[in-house]
Write an enzyme that holds these catalytic residues in place. Structure first.
Site, PDB file in Angstrom:
ATOM      1  N   ARG A  15     -10.653 -15.031   0.298  1.00  0.00           N
ATOM      2  CA  ARG A  15     -11.598 -14.712   1.368  1.00  0.00           C
ATOM      3  C   ARG A  15     -12.147 -13.291   1.282  1.00  0.00           C
ATOM      4  O   ARG A  15     -13.120 -12.947   1.964  1.00  0.00           O
ATOM      5  CB  ARG A  15     -10.937 -14.948   2.727  1.00  0.00           C
ATOM      6  CG  ARG A  15     -10.763 -16.441   3.042  1.00  0.00           C
ATOM      7  CD  ARG A  15      -9.774 -16.662   4.160  1.00  0.00           C
ATOM      8  NE  ARG A  15     -10.110 -15.925   5.371  1.00  0.00           N
ATOM      9  CZ  ARG A  15      -9.264 -15.724   6.381  1.00  0.00           C
ATOM     10  NH1 ARG A  15      -8.029 -16.213   6.304  1.00  0.00           N
ATOM     11  NH2 ARG A  15      -9.637 -15.060   7.434  1.00  0.00           N
ATOM     12  N   LYS A 333     -15.966  22.941  -6.564  1.00  0.00           N
ATOM     13  CA  LYS A 333     -15.220  21.974  -7.367  1.00  0.00           C
ATOM     14  C   LYS A 333     -14.314  22.713  -8.343  1.00  0.00           C
ATOM     15  O   LYS A 333     -14.766  23.575  -9.092  1.00  0.00           O
ATOM     16  CB  LYS A 333     -16.195  21.064  -8.125  1.00  0.00           C
ATOM     17  CG  LYS A 333     -15.548  19.872  -8.843  1.00  0.00           C
ATOM     18  CD  LYS A 333     -15.124  20.181 -10.261  1.00  0.00           C
ATOM     19  CE  LYS A 333     -16.290  20.437 -11.171  1.00  0.00           C
ATOM     20  NZ  LYS A 333     -15.830  20.642 -12.598  1.00  0.00           N
TER      21      LYS A 333
END
Length: 450
Positions: A15, A333
């Site tokens: 599902r 970063k």
């Protein structure tokens, strides 16, 4: 008494309409399986066995990333829950303690529930976890006689009187290892699905004179995930719990419902989180920091007194020291920003070190990637980087250095030196009008031809 966990994680999850094994779908940036493993870890299990099936390699990797001692048992054919537990037999060879069976798609068990199950096991042969259902629907009903669980009645087999019972079966249980496998060996598959159901062990145990009981928990803890809709509900449940916990720990959430947290987010007291902030995995924010609106953080550490945002992005490896400032439309970063340093506007700082009390001007970019390799920029203490500076790595700016606005820095700058590297300005009189006239004429010819 020692404890082992058996976590059932073999289902495909049809599902979910996905190629990803069901238990690897994330809730708050962590796979459901990891949530189940962390829930069970409160018992300090001597062994943890993950029963895999569909996508077993990926499931095994996720389990090992969380606990490198976890053992894997493969259920080659999905023949029911009792059959799945039976696949853990070899991994538990020689183990004589208690086994707690959990489900990889049931991520919200609380420590006190598992502890109560183990406490009940000390006085009973088999313990089932039940819950009071707001809408019992098609759950199996737990038929109690005082403290004794007599049997589990499936909805389709229940009478109207039995269907009125709201104490329902979660499917989780605790039992001595030898007893559990003895009961599983007696489970048959004489049913429409031809599967071996774990729920059948209750009736078998009672028929053999064993003592069986049920422990109750709130329904939310037994929430199972079988569809994308269930996954969304589960994530909302996690977020609500996590936000409430932070508020109770002394964190200010200015608009709690807009803050998204990861499963491992750590935030210290007296930190202020403004609206619409997203925390990815691996974020620690120390006490007294401020995270302003619309910022995104992942894999980073923010120290006491730092201010981040608004509209800032901290990527993995970002390390902000105390009293730093990272402002609007700034991306950091794999970089360390030392105490008191500022990167306030419209800048990218990647693969870099910024020294204490340095100031990075608007529009600064560390040019760290040459198309093949990453290179590092080192900025010393008390450095002033002028607006719109390009720092072409690898490069070092010494303590007290300065760059002029618009400079492209391609070689090291000595301490206390000023770097200026830009083309000489030349004002060509009357050229602006001539250029505009030429461009307008060209556009008119193009429009006429169209």
């Amino acid at each position: 008494m020692s404890t082992a966990l058996v976590i059932l994680a073999a289902g495909k999850g049809t599902r979910m309409n996905s190629d990803i094994p069901k238990v690897l779908h994330p809730i708050a940036q962590a796979p459901m399986l990891v949530h189940a493993m962390r829930a069970g870890a409160v018992l300090s299990p001597e062994r943890t066995v993950i029963v895999t099936g569909h996508g077993s390699e990926a499931v095994a990797k996720a389990a090992a990333d969380e606990d490198e001692t976890a053992q894997i048992a493969i259920q080659e054919e999905q023949l029911g829950t009792a059959h799945a537990v039976g696949q853990a037999r070899d991994a538990l060879d020689g183990f004589s303690g208690d086994v707690v069976v959990l489900y990889g798609d049931t991520p919200f068990l609380q420590p006190d529930t598992l502890e109560r199950m183990i406490a009940a096991r000390a006085e009973n042969d088999l313990v089932i976890l039940g819950f009071e259902a707001a809408d019992p629907a098609r759950y199996g009903r737990l038929m109690m006689d005082g403290e004794t669980l007599e049997r589990i009645v499936e909805f389709k087999d229940a009478s109207d009187e039995e269907r009125a019972i709201t104490f329902c079966n979660s499917g989780l249980l605790a039992c001595n290892a030898q007893t559990l496998f003895m009961l599983i060996d007696a489970v048959g598959n004489n049913n429409a699905s031809r599967e071996y159901y774990l729920t059948d062990v209750v009736e078998i145990a009672r028929n053999r004179g064993l003592q069986v009981t049920a422990v109750a928990c709130d329904e939310e803890q037994t929430l199972g995930v079988n569809s994308r809709a269930d996954l969304a509900v589960a994530d909302a449940v996690f977020q609500a719990r996590a936000r409430t916990e932070l508020l109770e720990l002394g964190v200010t959430l200015m608009a709690p419902e807009t803050v998204y947290l990861a499963a491992d987010t750590i935030i210290g007291r007296d930190t202020v989180i403004e609206p619409n902030v997203v925390f990815g995995a691996g974020v620690t924010v120390e006490s007294g920091a401020t995270i302003r609106a619309f910022s995104h953080l992942e894999g980073c550490h923010v120290s006491r007194g730092a201010v981040v945002g608004p509209y800032a992005r901290l990527r993995p490896g970002a390390e902000l020291a105390e009293n730093t400032r990272v402002g609007n439309f700034v991306e950091i970063k794999n970089a360390e920003i030392a105490e008191g340093a500022k990167v306030n506007h419209l800048s990218y700082i990647g693969d870099a070190s910024v020294g204490a009390a340095s100031n990075i001007g608007a529009g600064t970019i560390t040019c760290n990637y040459d198309g093949v390799m990453k290179h590092r920029t080192t900025i010393g203490e008390n450095v002033f980087v002028g607006s719109n500076t390009m720092l072409v790595a690898p490069i070092t700016l010494g303590d007290g250095a300065m760059t002029a606005t618009g400079t492209v820095v391609t070689r090291d700058v000595e301490p206390d030196a000023l770097a200026v590297a830009r083309a000489k300005q030349d004002n060509k009189l009357g050229y602006a009008r001539k250029l505009f006239d030429m461009l307008k004429a060209k556009k008119a010819r193009r429009d006429k031809g169209a």
